[in-house]
Design an enzyme around this catalytic site. Sequence first.
Site, PDB file in Angstrom:
ATOM      1  N   THR A  10       0.853  -1.192   0.000  1.00  0.00           N
ATOM      2  CA  THR A  10       0.000   0.000   0.000  1.00  0.00           C
ATOM      3  C   THR A  10       0.891   1.245   0.000  1.00  0.00           C
ATOM      4  O   THR A  10       2.111   1.143  -0.016  1.00  0.00           O
ATOM      5  CB  THR A  10      -0.924   0.030   1.235  1.00  0.00           C
ATOM      6  OG1 THR A  10      -0.111  -0.164   2.389  1.00  0.00           O
ATOM      7  CG2 THR A  10      -1.987  -1.052   1.146  1.00  0.00           C
ATOM      8  N   MET A  11       0.253   2.414   0.021  1.00  0.00           N
ATOM      9  CA  MET A  11       1.023   3.648  -0.126  1.00  0.00           C
ATOM     10  C   MET A  11       2.040   3.888   0.988  1.00  0.00           C
ATOM     11  O   MET A  11       3.062   4.498   0.769  1.00  0.00           O
ATOM     12  CB  MET A  11       0.076   4.835  -0.226  1.00  0.00           C
ATOM     13  CG  MET A  11      -0.757   4.780  -1.490  1.00  0.00           C
ATOM     14  SD  MET A  11      -1.709   6.279  -1.763  1.00  0.00           S
ATOM     15  CE  MET A  11      -0.449   7.377  -2.387  1.00  0.00           C
ATOM     16  N   ASP A  12       1.755   3.415   2.188  1.00  0.00           N
ATOM     17  CA  ASP A  12       2.640   3.686   3.324  1.00  0.00           C
ATOM     18  C   ASP A  12       3.631   2.574   3.620  1.00  0.00           C
ATOM     19  O   ASP A  12       4.225   2.548   4.675  1.00  0.00           O
ATOM     20  CB  ASP A  12       1.787   3.872   4.599  1.00  0.00           C
ATOM     21  CG  ASP A  12       1.485   5.339   4.850  1.00  0.00           C
ATOM     22  OD1 ASP A  12       2.099   6.178   4.183  1.00  0.00           O
ATOM     23  OD2 ASP A  12       0.641   5.628   5.714  1.00  0.00           O
ATOM     24  N   GLY A  14       6.553   1.620   2.481  1.00  0.00           N
ATOM     25  CA  GLY A  14       8.003   1.736   2.375  1.00  0.00           C
ATOM     26  C   GLY A  14       8.590   1.230   1.065  1.00  0.00           C
ATOM     27  O   GLY A  14       9.758   0.840   1.017  1.00  0.00           O
ATOM     28  N   LYS A  15       7.795   1.277  -0.013  1.00  0.00           N
ATOM     29  CA  LYS A  15       8.266   0.770  -1.304  1.00  0.00           C
ATOM     30  C   LYS A  15       9.465   1.545  -1.826  1.00  0.00           C
ATOM     31  O   LYS A  15      10.429   0.952  -2.300  1.00  0.00           O
ATOM     32  CB  LYS A  15       7.157   0.842  -2.357  1.00  0.00           C
ATOM     33  CG  LYS A  15       6.073  -0.179  -2.199  1.00  0.00           C
ATOM     34  CD  LYS A  15       5.060  -0.054  -3.310  1.00  0.00           C
ATOM     35  CE  LYS A  15       4.549   1.366  -3.474  1.00  0.00           C
ATOM     36  NZ  LYS A  15       3.898   1.899  -2.270  1.00  0.00           N
ATOM     37  N   ASP A  86      10.406   2.268  -9.976  1.00  0.00           N
ATOM     38  CA  ASP A  86       9.490   2.692  -8.910  1.00  0.00           C
ATOM     39  C   ASP A  86       8.188   3.221  -9.512  1.00  0.00           C
ATOM     40  O   ASP A  86       8.148   3.602 -10.679  1.00  0.00           O
ATOM     41  CB  ASP A  86      10.175   3.762  -8.046  1.00  0.00           C
ATOM     42  CG  ASP A  86       9.524   3.886  -6.662  1.00  0.00           C
ATOM     43  OD1 ASP A  86       8.853   2.924  -6.224  1.00  0.00           O
ATOM     44  OD2 ASP A  86       9.690   4.947  -6.023  1.00  0.00           O
ATOM     45  N   GLU A  87       7.141   3.263  -8.703  1.00  0.00           N
ATOM     46  CA  GLU A  87       5.816   3.733  -9.123  1.00  0.00           C
ATOM     47  C   GLU A  87       5.356   2.992 -10.381  1.00  0.00           C
ATOM     48  O   GLU A  87       4.756   3.576 -11.294  1.00  0.00           O
ATOM     49  CB  GLU A  87       5.818   5.256  -9.379  1.00  0.00           C
ATOM     50  CG  GLU A  87       6.356   6.104  -8.220  1.00  0.00           C
ATOM     51  CD  GLU A  87       5.449   6.153  -6.997  1.00  0.00           C
ATOM     52  OE1 GLU A  87       4.315   5.615  -7.072  1.00  0.00           O
ATOM     53  OE2 GLU A  87       5.885   6.694  -5.971  1.00  0.00           O
ATOM     54  N   ALA A  88       5.632   1.684 -10.397  1.00  0.00           N
ATOM     55  CA  ALA A  88       5.375   0.879 -11.598  1.00  0.00           C
ATOM     56  C   ALA A  88       3.885   0.713 -11.904  1.00  0.00           C
ATOM     57  O   ALA A  88       3.517   0.346 -13.024  1.00  0.00           O
ATOM     58  CB  ALA A  88       6.038  -0.494 -11.457  1.00  0.00           C
TER      59      ALA A  88
END
Length: 210
Positions: A10-12, A14-15, A86-88
Amino acid sequence: MAELVFFSGTMDSGKSTLALQTDHNYRARGRAGLIFSRGDRAGQARVSSRLGLDVAAHEVTDDTDFWAEISSRRSSGEAVDYLVCDEAQFYSPEQVEQLARLVDEMEIDIFAFGITTDFRTRLFPGSARLIELADRIDVLQVQSLCWCGARATLNARTVDGLMVTEGEQVVIGDVGRGEVAYEVLCRRHHMRRMTALTARRRSADESLWG
Ligand SMILES: [Zn+2]
């Protein structure tokens, strides 16, 4: 054997931090890589994490052709052993297919990082194609939590703290910043459209009248 790995969360979760850590680890072992991102919260062509790390990246646009780009770099003598993407979720299905081809035909490791579903709980097209094609899917172990303390598995879009369920699939915002923002919720509270603000208001009402 090179691999296409999809790290999802999910958004939080740590990706971006893990994306930068992965790049660091491979670079430290003497491998050559490139970092790509699309519409990161820091603006064009950077990968930034909430823990304060921030590095330059190559911005992916609608016109990006990973196959052509990496082929031309390799034929001009540049070593490319891996890509951190990132942000794939914002990549097109065709771009994900190009990444898979780089794995199979050029033995390039692809580490893709992204969220799976949008604020309406539907798969992003890029994430759907990654789930279909990846050699391995790794669900991030840093758990993000809903305001109730349960594991948050879904992203909600909020306007002034209230959840909205209609609108464009992609509106760039960040958790807790700006008028349009995002909040991670457990499925129960996503279905009930209860954000932290809604819950606080409800409990304030209850203590007033209860
Ligand atoms: Zn909850």
